[in-house]
Design an enzyme around this catalytic site. Structure first.
Site, short mmCIF file in Angstrom:
data_model
loop_
_atom_site.label_atom_id
_atom_site.label_comp_id
_atom_site.label_asym_id
_atom_site.label_seq_id
_atom_site.Cartn_x
_atom_site.Cartn_y
_atom_site.Cartn_z
N ILE A 1 0.84 -1.21 0.00
CA ILE A 1 0.00 0.00 0.00
C ILE A 1 0.87 1.26 0.00
O ILE A 1 0.43 2.33 0.40
CB ILE A 1 -0.98 0.00 1.19
CG1 ILE A 1 -0.24 -0.12 2.53
CG2 ILE A 1 -1.99 -1.13 1.05
CD1 ILE A 1 -1.16 0.08 3.75
N GLY A 2 2.09 1.09 -0.48
CA GLY A 2 3.02 2.21 -0.54
C GLY A 2 4.16 2.07 0.45
O GLY A 2 5.01 2.94 0.58
N LEU B 1 14.92 -4.22 7.82
CA LEU B 1 15.19 -5.03 6.63
C LEU B 1 15.59 -4.18 5.43
O LEU B 1 16.29 -4.66 4.56
CB LEU B 1 13.95 -5.87 6.29
CG LEU B 1 13.45 -6.76 7.44
CD1 LEU B 1 12.22 -7.55 7.00
CD2 LEU B 1 14.55 -7.70 7.92
N ASN B 2 15.10 -2.95 5.38
CA ASN B 2 15.46 -2.04 4.28
C ASN B 2 15.47 -0.62 4.82
O ASN B 2 14.42 -0.03 5.06
CB ASN B 2 14.45 -2.18 3.12
CG ASN B 2 14.79 -1.26 1.95
OD1 ASN B 2 15.39 -0.19 2.12
ND2 ASN B 2 14.42 -1.69 0.75
N GLU C 1 3.48 1.63 11.78
CA GLU C 1 2.59 2.46 12.59
C GLU C 1 3.27 3.18 13.75
O GLU C 1 2.80 4.21 14.21
CB GLU C 1 1.43 1.58 13.10
CG GLU C 1 0.58 1.10 11.93
CD GLU C 1 -0.44 0.04 12.28
OE1 GLU C 1 -1.52 0.42 12.74
OE2 GLU C 1 -0.17 -1.15 12.08
#
Lengths: 725, 328
Positions: free
Chosen positions: A484-485, A610-611, A688
């Site tokens: 979702i982006g 992770l990124n 979030e």
């Protein structure tokens, strides 16, 4: 502090941290700052969203819904004659004429199935026409008659309709008690007893809720802007009485959701219904002006927080009592008192939720439901307590950091809140802070700094995935994940590359369709962990098979699958949460009462990152949304008409670029966190937590700037200026 | 969709003739507000007379030093014009404080003056609004009205004019040049917008078919110290909670020789503060004198239940801007 010297110092720290954060030569894909795989497609327009042109066949029709103009009552008649007489109108569906559907779990999806109007904006008819303007005109020509009932849309703390539910959102018990919070509060030498209010908020993703539906015989194909094609698929099959193999749902690119696309929304049901009724493919993109009423909102919350402490700052009593609203047709209770259960050590605690059913739209998920409003109240109260104690607010939090989860008694799988606070304080230049409020004046500007903690739980759902070794040396990963982006597509490819021991560019990844292996929705910051575990397991299995395989690959390649139902179902004996610390510097204009953020810093402990590129984007995006929650965003329930007054993005004020500091004055960092109790990647969710502590950090900074404690958001000039006088 | 005719005018005369020939006609320029309102059913024109390509897109300095701004000059171009920036900084600042870059690139000078209120009741055809549909009542008066008027409102309407540009034009003594069936005429910009009174459906004094052709900035305010200041909920792309445009000229003896003061966000039109100006003229603009003058003006305010904050906000803005100009 704050001054230019401090800013310069923090920038220096910024560059140092940036250097250490990104590996100079990533030998492995995971942990590398890979660019979004679909980035070029998105910026060049090649990426196609749900109702974009690529899906438009020549016979495509368009639908436009008709919202109710009363807040409570019944539809007594729908006159469609004028609408049907307009050129281009194909059909007008009404509660009398719409196809009958199966019973949905969510009553909001029983669209045009009955005559009851539970809130203003509820859909009471649907116009279908040859073109979008025709559909809009037809909808405007539908004449609906109502038997209106009196309505009540106003939440008050002492509303007679308030009740204590069994559970709040997320399955949390509405009430938890430990010890005797009231007695401990009364006995404590230092108290805070404060009430906070947060208004209704709306997700407003850039892409509205939109769907394209087509029937080929008894097969339904839907392109939907959704956070999970899987839940949409299940609901449509149930509503239309279809086998699962008779429905295909595609959500390949999604222009944001922030929770509001987590479960199916009425538009997708209406699109499928209109397509069946007219025999034509149908597009339905909800107009922005409808979104406030039909796709969910963050419910307003009224908070009472009571903290009791020893003179050294040790908390002895923590109470957080929340009152919120829900709709008449579906209970949704924002779990805003839940974070107080895990944040601080205290022998005595009370956390409760009460809900008031009103004639309002059903509230729903909005980025960090529970945590975002709850931590605004709790972390504002902690700041008030620090002031009452004369103790540094970072130190107060450090002193109350619990060894085990205060609520469950379980050990934390990892908890590095203290490290986040310490590292954030160092990066921000907190040590130089003069704690006195309202003493930093630059001309007509008052400046101040604030801190708040953040938390978000580790959630996980079962998923499946497959991976195929191809003849050309590439690997094809398939999983019905949704991006979702967030960068999920990219991170899943990185997970696959590492598990396969290959370069990232040899992995092809296919997501966002129910033709792919079953997977959960993008929500609860759980997507990467859930999908990633299945991808990791499938890739690990394929690697083993390839090692055993002799000779050339079969024509169809070599495929391995995984299903993590068993792993995800195991509940490890640990409390698992991500933590973070937010620091803000604000300036308050004493002429206008305008508050602007000068600096915003987030430091997180969220397992393995992770990124770094997409993670930073998630963190800063969350912080930006928190900035909006603190300063600009609110929806106003109109008591007379029963709807939210803000119908567009000119009136619902998400932050503009001019509101958000530019890097490095806004930045996100993380502490290294090794946690073996999470998933094979060692990651916690990061989508979030960025919003969670930001509003309180900004509110606390405004107090530091002005000496005034505001306890209701947002901090707009109408609220701030009169208090400065 | 409700069909409407579209006419592209090649001259001012052709435009007004086309308008006169068709009942329910509206002029279309940038369309940033009109097209939105058409989508929402608030505006339902029978004909759009496109004036965006008329040769009214020039900014011309007249021999006496006045500046003639064509009606179709884009907001971005007007804000960036060297003469405007040099001699009328208040106008440049006001334009740049409005809307977004994308909107300013398409919105025109004439269209900016004619944009409608952003009152949520006006924009929602399912709710009462005397401006949109006379006689239906005012939803805002007892409803959501934090953003509404504190000055000059009537029992029938409490809407505000949303323009930033018009506030600067009011302070600059600009005039609006009109062409219509009755020929040409000129109206001071301060008289161009109406107070709602008993006819809130009429925003301006435009007669049917009249077209704005130009806005004139007079030479007498050119080059005087001026400034615009706007308070808003977010730092960009938000309408004014209150704004102030001010032009202040102090003579060698330190007395106010000329002052133009206008408020935005407070009324149905840009609110030229004549009482404050009268109080300031001829005396030194001390902090005390400025505060006294501004208070005299804002003594006229009649705040509603939820917008009383606008009065001290406007006071602070005006005092601040005037004091800063006085120190130049």
């Amino acid at each position: 502090m704050p001054g230019t010297a401090t800013s310069a110092a923090s920038r220096t720290a910024t560059s140092a941290a940036t250097r250490t954060r990104v590996p100079a030569a990533p030998a492995r894909a995971l942990g590398a700052a890979a660019e979004r795989l679909e980035g070029l497609d998105k910026v060049t327009g090649a990426a196609r969203y749900a109702t974009e042109l690529a899906h438009t066949p020549p016979d495509c029709a368009y639908a436009w819904p008709v919202p109710a103009t009363v807040a409570s009552g019944r539809v007594t008649a729908v006159d469609t004659a004028a609408a049907l007489a307009l050129p281009g109108t194909l059909a007008v569906l009404t509660p009398d004429t719409a196809p009958r559907l199966g019973e949905p779990d969510d009553p909001n999806l029983a669209v045009l199935q009955h005559h009851t109007v539970p809130h203003r904006g509820w859909y009471v008819a649907l116009a279908v026409a040859e073109t979008l303007p025709d559909a809009r005109a037809a909808a405007a020509a539908v004449h609906v008659t109502y038997a209106a009932e009196p309505h009540d849309v106003t939440l008050t703390p002492d509303h007679p309709g308030a009740y204590e539910p069994q559970e709040a959102n997320g399955g949390h018990p509405a009430r938890r008690e430990r010890g005797d919070a009231a007695a401990a509060f009364a006995a404590a030498p230092v108290h805070v007893d404060a009430t906070y209010r947060i208004p209704p908020l709306h997700n407003h993703p850039m892409e509205p809720h939109a769907a394209y539906a087509r029937w080929d015989g008894d097969h339904l194909t839907v392109y939907d802007s959704s956070q999970g094609a899987g839940p949409v698929h299940a609901v449509l099959a149930r509503l239309f009485g279809l086998r699962r193999d008779q429905v295909t749902v595609v959500s390949q690119h999604v222009g944001g959701g922030f929770g509001s696309k987590g479960t199916p929304r009425p538009h997708v049901v209406l699109a499928a219904m209109a397509a069946r009724h007219t025999g034509r493919p149908v597009k339905l993109a909800l107009p922005r002006g409808h979104l406030a009423a039909v796709v969910g909102h963050r419910a307003p919350t009224l908070h009472r927080v009571r903290l009791g402490a020893e003179r050294d700052g040790t908390l002895t009593s923590v109470s957080h009592e929340v009152t919120t609203h829900t709709s008449r047709i579906r209970e949704f209770v924002e779990q805003a008192a839940v974070p107080a259960r895990v944040m601080y050590a205290s022998p005595h605690s009370l956390t409760t939720h009460r809900a008031v059913p009103l004639d309002v739209p059903t509230p729903s998920w909005m980025r960090a439901p529970g945590e975002a409003p709850g931590m605004y109240a709790l972390e504002s109260a902690m700041d008030e307590l620090a002031g009452a104690l004369g103790l540094d607010p970072v130190e107060l939090r450090v002193r109350n950091d619990p060894a085990t989860d205060p609520d469950s008694g379980l050990p934390f799988s990892s908890r590095h809140l203290v490290e986040c606070l310490r590292e954030g304080a160092r990066l921000f230049g907190w040590a130089d802070r003069d704690p006195r409020p309202a003493v930093r004046r630059e001309g007509t500007l008052l400046t101040g700094t604030g801190v708040a903690a953040a938390t978000y739980p580790v959630l996980l759902s079962p998923s499946t995935a497959t991976v195929t070794a191809l003849h050309d040396g590439g690997y094809a990963v398939a999983v019905n994940a949704t991006d979702i982006g967030t960068g999920a597509r990219t991170v899943l490819a990185q997970i696959a590359a590492d598990a396969l021991g290959v370069a990232l560019d040899s992995v092809r990844i296919d997501i966002g369709s129910t033709r792919l292996p079953r997977a959960p929705l993008a929500g609860g910051s759980s997507g990467t962990a859930s999908w990633g575990w299945a991808v990791h397991a499938a890739c690990t299995r394929l690697t083993e098979r390839l090692a055993r395989h002799a000779g050339p690959l079969p024509v169809e390649g070599l495929t391995a699958s995984a299903d993590t139902t068993e792993e995800a179902g195991r509940t490890p004996p640990f409390a698992r949460h991500a933590f973070g610390a937010h620091f803000a510097e604000v300036q308050v204009d004493t002429v206008t009462g305008e508050v602007r953020v000068r600096r915003l810093l987030g430091v997180y402990a969220a397992g393995r990152i992770l990124n770094p590129r997409t993670a930073r984007s998630q963190f800063i995006g969350g912080m930006t949304m928190g900035l909006g929650m603190a300063l600009t965003e609110h929806s106003t329930m109109d008591p007379a008409f029963g709807d939210f007054a803000e119908h567009d993005l000119a009136s619902y004020h998400v932050p503009s670029h001019a509101d958000v500091p530019s890097a490095p004055d806004i930045d996100a960092y993380w502490v290294e966190e090794e946690d073996p109790h999470l998933n094979p990647m060692g990651s916690k969710g990061i989508g979030e937590i960025g919003i969670v502590g930001t509003p309180a950090a900004i509110g606390n900074a405004v107090h530091h700037a002005t000496g005034i404690r505001f306890r209701e958001l947002p901090l707009t000039p109408d609220r701030v200026l009169p208090a400065l006088a | 969709m409700k069909p409407y005719a579209y006419v592209r005018a090649r001259s001012v005369e052709e435009a007004t003739a086309a308008h006169a020939a068709r009942p329910g006609a509206r002029y279309l320029a940038g369309g940033t507000n009109l097209v939105d309102l058409m989508k929402h059913g608030v505006e339902t024109p029978e004909t759009l007379v496109d004036v965006s390509r008329l040769p009214l897109d020039g900014i011309e300095e007249l021999p006496d030093g006045a500046l003639r701004i064509g009606a179709t000059v884009r907001n971005s171009d007007l804000a960036a014009h060297p003469l405007v920036r040099d001699r009328h900084p208040v106008l440049s600042q006001a334009l740049l404080a409005g809307a977004s870059g994308q909107l300013r690139n398409i919105a025109t000078t004439g269209g900016n003056l004619l944009q409608r209120t952003r009152c949520p009741y006006f924009q929602d055809t399912a709710k009462p609004c005397n401006k949109r549909e006379p006689g239906t009542g005012c939803g805002a008066r007892d409803g959501i009205h934090r953003d509404h008027a504190v000055l000059g409102h009537s029992p029938h309407c409490i809407a505000t004019n949303p323009s930033d540009m018009a506030v600067a034009l009011a302070a600059l003594d600009a005039t609006v040049h009109l062409y219509g069936p009755g020929g040409e005429r000129t109206v001071p910009v301060t008289d161009f917008h109406r107070l709602p009174g008993d006819h809130p459906e009429r925003d301006t004094v435009l007669e049917p078919g009249e077209l704005i052709t130009a806005v004139m900035l007079p030479a007498r305010t050119a080059g005087l110290p001026s400034a615009y200041r706007k308070a808003r909920d977010r730092a960009s792309y938000a309408f004014a909670l209150a704004s102030v445009a001010a032009v202040l000229d102090v003579d060698d003896a330190g007395a106010v020789r000329h002052v133009g003061l206008a408020f935005g966000g407070l009324a149905h039109r840009p609110w030229r503060a004549r009482l404050a100006e009268t109080a300031l003229l001829g005396a030194p603009p001390t902090e005390h004198a400025i505060a006294h003058a501004v208070d005299a003006e804002l003594g006229l305010a009649q705040p509603l239940r939820d917008n009383a904050f606008k009065v001290p906000l406007a006071r602070n803005l005006a005092c601040r801007v005037l004091s800063e100009l006085a120190r130049r």
